[in-house]
Write a protein that holds these residues in place. Structure first.
Motif, short mmCIF file in Angstrom:
data_model
loop_
_atom_site.label_atom_id
_atom_site.label_comp_id
_atom_site.label_asym_id
_atom_site.label_seq_id
_atom_site.Cartn_x
_atom_site.Cartn_y
_atom_site.Cartn_z
N LYS A 73 0.85 -1.19 0.00
CA LYS A 73 0.00 0.00 0.00
C LYS A 73 0.89 1.25 0.00
O LYS A 73 2.05 1.19 0.42
CB LYS A 73 -0.90 0.01 1.23
N PRO A 74 0.35 2.39 -0.42
CA PRO A 74 1.15 3.62 -0.44
C PRO A 74 1.73 4.04 0.91
O PRO A 74 2.72 4.74 0.95
CB PRO A 74 0.17 4.68 -0.95
N GLY A 75 1.16 3.61 2.01
CA GLY A 75 1.64 3.99 3.33
C GLY A 75 2.78 3.14 3.87
O GLY A 75 3.25 3.37 4.98
N TYR A 76 3.26 2.17 3.10
CA TYR A 76 4.35 1.31 3.57
C TYR A 76 5.64 2.13 3.73
O TYR A 76 5.85 3.12 3.06
CB TYR A 76 4.61 0.18 2.58
N THR A 77 6.51 1.64 4.60
CA THR A 77 7.79 2.31 4.83
C THR A 77 8.80 1.92 3.75
O THR A 77 8.60 0.94 3.02
CB THR A 77 8.39 1.93 6.20
N LEU A 78 9.88 2.67 3.70
CA LEU A 78 10.97 2.40 2.77
C LEU A 78 11.48 0.96 2.94
O LEU A 78 11.63 0.23 1.96
CB LEU A 78 12.10 3.40 3.07
N GLU A 79 11.70 0.55 4.17
CA GLU A 79 12.23 -0.79 4.44
C GLU A 79 11.23 -1.88 4.05
O GLU A 79 11.62 -2.93 3.55
CB GLU A 79 12.64 -0.93 5.91
N GLU A 80 9.95 -1.66 4.30
CA GLU A 80 8.93 -2.66 3.93
C GLU A 80 8.89 -2.86 2.41
O GLU A 80 8.78 -3.98 1.93
CB GLU A 80 7.55 -2.23 4.44
N ILE A 81 9.01 -1.78 1.67
CA ILE A 81 8.99 -1.87 0.20
C ILE A 81 10.25 -2.58 -0.30
O ILE A 81 10.18 -3.49 -1.12
CB ILE A 81 8.86 -0.47 -0.43
N LYS A 82 11.40 -2.18 0.23
CA LYS A 82 12.67 -2.79 -0.19
C LYS A 82 12.70 -4.28 0.13
O LYS A 82 13.24 -5.08 -0.64
CB LYS A 82 13.84 -2.09 0.50
N THR A 83 12.11 -4.68 1.23
CA THR A 83 12.08 -6.09 1.62
C THR A 83 11.11 -6.89 0.74
O THR A 83 11.42 -7.99 0.29
CB THR A 83 11.68 -6.24 3.10
N GLU B 100 16.95 7.76 0.69
CA GLU B 100 16.63 7.50 2.09
C GLU B 100 15.81 8.64 2.70
O GLU B 100 15.85 9.77 2.22
CB GLU B 100 17.91 7.30 2.90
N ASP B 101 15.12 8.33 3.80
CA ASP B 101 14.40 9.35 4.57
C ASP B 101 15.38 10.43 5.01
O ASP B 101 16.52 10.14 5.38
CB ASP B 101 13.78 8.73 5.83
N GLY B 102 14.95 11.67 4.94
CA GLY B 102 15.79 12.78 5.38
C GLY B 102 16.82 13.22 4.35
O GLY B 102 17.55 14.18 4.56
N ALA B 103 16.90 12.51 3.22
CA ALA B 103 17.85 12.91 2.18
C ALA B 103 17.41 14.22 1.55
O ALA B 103 16.24 14.58 1.57
CB ALA B 103 17.95 11.82 1.12
N ASN B 104 18.35 14.92 0.99
CA ASN B 104 18.06 16.21 0.37
C ASN B 104 17.49 15.97 -1.03
O ASN B 104 18.19 16.03 -2.02
CB ASN B 104 19.33 17.06 0.31
N SER B 105 16.20 15.67 -1.09
CA SER B 105 15.51 15.39 -2.34
C SER B 105 14.21 16.16 -2.36
O SER B 105 13.53 16.27 -1.34
CB SER B 105 15.23 13.89 -2.44
N LYS B 106 13.85 16.67 -3.52
CA LYS B 106 12.61 17.46 -3.61
C LYS B 106 11.36 16.63 -3.36
O LYS B 106 10.33 17.15 -2.97
CB LYS B 106 12.52 18.18 -4.96
N CYS B 107 11.46 15.31 -3.54
CA CYS B 107 10.29 14.45 -3.35
C CYS B 107 10.35 13.62 -2.08
O CYS B 107 9.44 12.85 -1.80
CB CYS B 107 10.15 13.52 -4.55
N GLY B 108 11.42 13.72 -1.31
CA GLY B 108 11.55 12.94 -0.09
C GLY B 108 12.01 11.53 -0.38
O GLY B 108 12.57 11.24 -1.43
N ALA B 109 11.76 10.62 0.55
CA ALA B 109 12.19 9.24 0.43
C ALA B 109 11.50 8.56 -0.75
O ALA B 109 10.31 8.77 -0.99
CB ALA B 109 11.91 8.49 1.71
N GLU B 110 12.27 7.73 -1.47
CA GLU B 110 11.74 7.11 -2.68
C GLU B 110 12.42 5.76 -2.90
O GLU B 110 13.62 5.61 -2.70
CB GLU B 110 12.02 8.02 -3.88
N VAL B 111 11.63 4.80 -3.35
CA VAL B 111 12.17 3.53 -3.85
C VAL B 111 11.76 3.48 -5.32
O VAL B 111 10.58 3.52 -5.65
CB VAL B 111 11.60 2.30 -3.09
N ALA B 112 12.77 3.41 -6.21
CA ALA B 112 12.52 3.46 -7.64
C ALA B 112 12.79 2.11 -8.31
O ALA B 112 13.74 1.41 -7.96
CB ALA B 112 13.40 4.52 -8.28
N TYR B 113 11.94 1.80 -9.26
CA TYR B 113 12.09 0.63 -10.11
C TYR B 113 12.07 1.18 -11.54
O TYR B 113 11.07 1.08 -12.25
CB TYR B 113 10.95 -0.37 -9.86
#
Length: 163
Positions: free
Chosen positions: A43-53, A63-76
């Protein structure tokens, strides 16, 4: 003596060779359930670690807290699907490699009522639909066909999409 030396030399090459090779993680087919708001059960509310796993074949991570305009992201990137965890939404782009339970990508704007009903908010370039899980936003190309899908667990009044 030569046989023992050759055995140790061969074992040395074998162990060095194994350390350099690493198999790429596989995820199988990505299945996007538009009506339930999930990708392979995520679901969209999953954490970064849950998606990566759950889907370990990602091509990049911010990663969370990274200097990115969109915030934390997992990309495929190879599948054209992106998970924005700080903003709680998933983005599916035009060249998506996977399966959609509702064939939205490339669908004409006027043909979506049978699956989604009327949009709650309509703009010249996009429509936003209220869903049981939150919000579905469809973006259209100049020909009036869906080119981008974004869905979130958040309601329209608090949704914050990345531009």
């Amino acid at each position: 003596m030569k046989k023992i030396y050759f055995l140790f030399l061969s074992l040395g090459f074998f162990s060095v060779g194994q350390g350099q090779l690493k198999a790429k993680e596989r995820c199988g087919v990505f299945v996007v359930d538009i009506l339930d708001g999930k990708v392979n059960g995520i679901k969209p509310g999953y954490t970064l670690e849950e998606i990566k796993t759950t889907l370990p074949c990602f091509t990049s991570v911010v990663e969370d807290g990274a200097n990115s305009k969109c915030g934390a992201e997992v990309a495929y990137k190879d599948k054209d699907i992106y998970f924005y965890t700080q903003r709680n939404y998933i983005e599916i782009v035009e060249k998506f490699q996977g399966k959609l339970t509702v064939p939205l990508l490339g669908a004409k704007r006027g043909s979506l009522f049978k699956w989604l009903g009327n949009p709650k908010i309509a703009d010249a370039e996009w429509d936003a639909f209220e869903m049981a899980y939150g919000t579905l936003v469809l973006h259209y190309n100049t020909g009036g066909k869906v080119k981008l899908i974004q869905f979130s667990s958040k309601s329209m009044d608090v949704l914050s999409l990345c531009e």
